[in-house]
Design a protein around this motif. Structure first.
Motif, PDB file in Angstrom:
ATOM      1  N   TRP A  13       0.830  -1.208   0.000  1.00  0.00           N
ATOM      2  CA  TRP A  13       0.000   0.000   0.000  1.00  0.00           C
ATOM      3  C   TRP A  13       0.867   1.262   0.000  1.00  0.00           C
ATOM      4  N   GLU A  18      -0.934   4.902  -1.000  1.00  0.00           N
ATOM      5  CA  GLU A  18      -2.274   4.918  -0.433  1.00  0.00           C
ATOM      6  C   GLU A  18      -2.233   4.391   1.002  1.00  0.00           C
ATOM      7  N   PRO A  21      -5.716   0.176   4.719  1.00  0.00           N
ATOM      8  CA  PRO A  21      -6.898  -0.141   5.520  1.00  0.00           C
ATOM      9  C   PRO A  21      -6.814  -1.587   6.009  1.00  0.00           C
ATOM     10  N   ASP A  67     -17.158   3.938  -5.275  1.00  0.00           N
ATOM     11  CA  ASP A  67     -15.927   3.206  -4.976  1.00  0.00           C
ATOM     12  C   ASP A  67     -16.170   1.954  -4.142  1.00  0.00           C
ATOM     13  N   TYR A  68     -17.131   1.981  -3.224  1.00  0.00           N
ATOM     14  CA  TYR A  68     -17.421   0.778  -2.421  1.00  0.00           C
ATOM     15  C   TYR A  68     -17.757  -0.386  -3.344  1.00  0.00           C
ATOM     16  N   TYR A  71     -14.590  -1.386  -5.427  1.00  0.00           N
ATOM     17  CA  TYR A  71     -13.621  -2.167  -4.656  1.00  0.00           C
ATOM     18  C   TYR A  71     -14.127  -3.595  -4.440  1.00  0.00           C
ATOM     19  N   GLU A  89      -7.197  -7.223   0.092  1.00  0.00           N
ATOM     20  CA  GLU A  89      -6.880  -5.796   0.112  1.00  0.00           C
ATOM     21  C   GLU A  89      -8.040  -4.956  -0.437  1.00  0.00           C
ATOM     22  N   TYR A  90      -8.678  -5.425  -1.496  1.00  0.00           N
ATOM     23  CA  TYR A  90      -9.785  -4.654  -2.054  1.00  0.00           C
ATOM     24  C   TYR A  90     -11.045  -4.738  -1.187  1.00  0.00           C
ATOM     25  N   SER A  92     -10.913  -4.990   1.998  1.00  0.00           N
ATOM     26  CA  SER A  92     -10.544  -4.099   3.103  1.00  0.00           C
ATOM     27  C   SER A  92     -10.785  -2.643   2.740  1.00  0.00           C
ATOM     28  N   ARG A  93     -10.463  -2.293   1.518  1.00  0.00           N
ATOM     29  CA  ARG A  93     -10.678  -0.906   1.086  1.00  0.00           C
ATOM     30  C   ARG A  93     -12.173  -0.585   1.066  1.00  0.00           C
TER      31      ARG A  93
END
Length: 188
Positions: A13, A18, A21, A67-68, A71, A89-90, A92-93
């Protein structure tokens, strides 16, 4: 092992510039031996190329109000490729974006991903969170019940709580829940 995974994730990250998260750290009771698994579209061929092209298109759309969903969609595409770390990771974002906890989709999907990776304690936390956020989603309840009866069958209080919550939504005579309860009782 968890510390190493955190450092690897942090490095990834940070290199992207970035924030990291981590709304659902992997439980200390879990060990993920491999972040990869057989993905249905991981064929080094046309299907994989299509998924990777779709990921690129979705990433190009990032930076807006959806974006939610983006992701979560990107994470699911990575699951199709069997790339658990990228999916984690996605998800989590997505979870980090939903600060008001208004939707449970990413939590639910994270729970399923953690099950694929053998991280059952972490999966439990994710499934419980999904049920808490949106208690009216049947699939979240069923996922939690299945996780409990197959991976925590001796946690009688936990299994009963998951079944009771699901029964409150579906009814005590729901055939799927009756079958799950029977399987659990037979496994003891």
């Amino acid at each position: 092992a968890i510390g190493t995974l955190f450092v690897i994730g942090l490095g990834w990250w940070v290199l992207r510039g970035e924030p990291v998260p981590v709304p659902l750290p992997v439980s200390a009771e879990d060990t993920i031996s491999a972040w990869t698994f057989p993905g249905p579209f991981n064929d080094d061929g046309v299907r994989e190329a299509e998924v990777r092209a779709n990921i690129k298109k979705l990433e190009e759309r990032l930076g807006g109000e959806d974006d939610y969903q983006l992701y979560t969609s990107i994470a699911l595409e990575y699951e199709h490729l069997g790339e658990g770390k990228n999916a984690y990771e996605y998800y989590s974002r997505a979870i980090a974006l939903d600060t008001e906890e208004t939707t449970s989709l990413a939590w639910h999907n994270m729970g399923i991903l953690m099950e694929k990776l053998g991280a059952y304690h972490t999966a439990r936390v994710a499934h419980e969170r999904a049920v808490k956020i949106q208690p009216n989603i049947i699939s979240s309840h069923l996922s939690l019940v299945e996780l409990m009866i197959y991976h925590f069958p001796t946690d009688t209080a936990g299994v009963e709580a998951a079944l009771t919550d699901a029964e409150a939504l579906l009814g005590e005579s729901d055939s799927a829940l009756l079958e799950l309860r029977r399987r659990w009782k037979d496994s003891l």
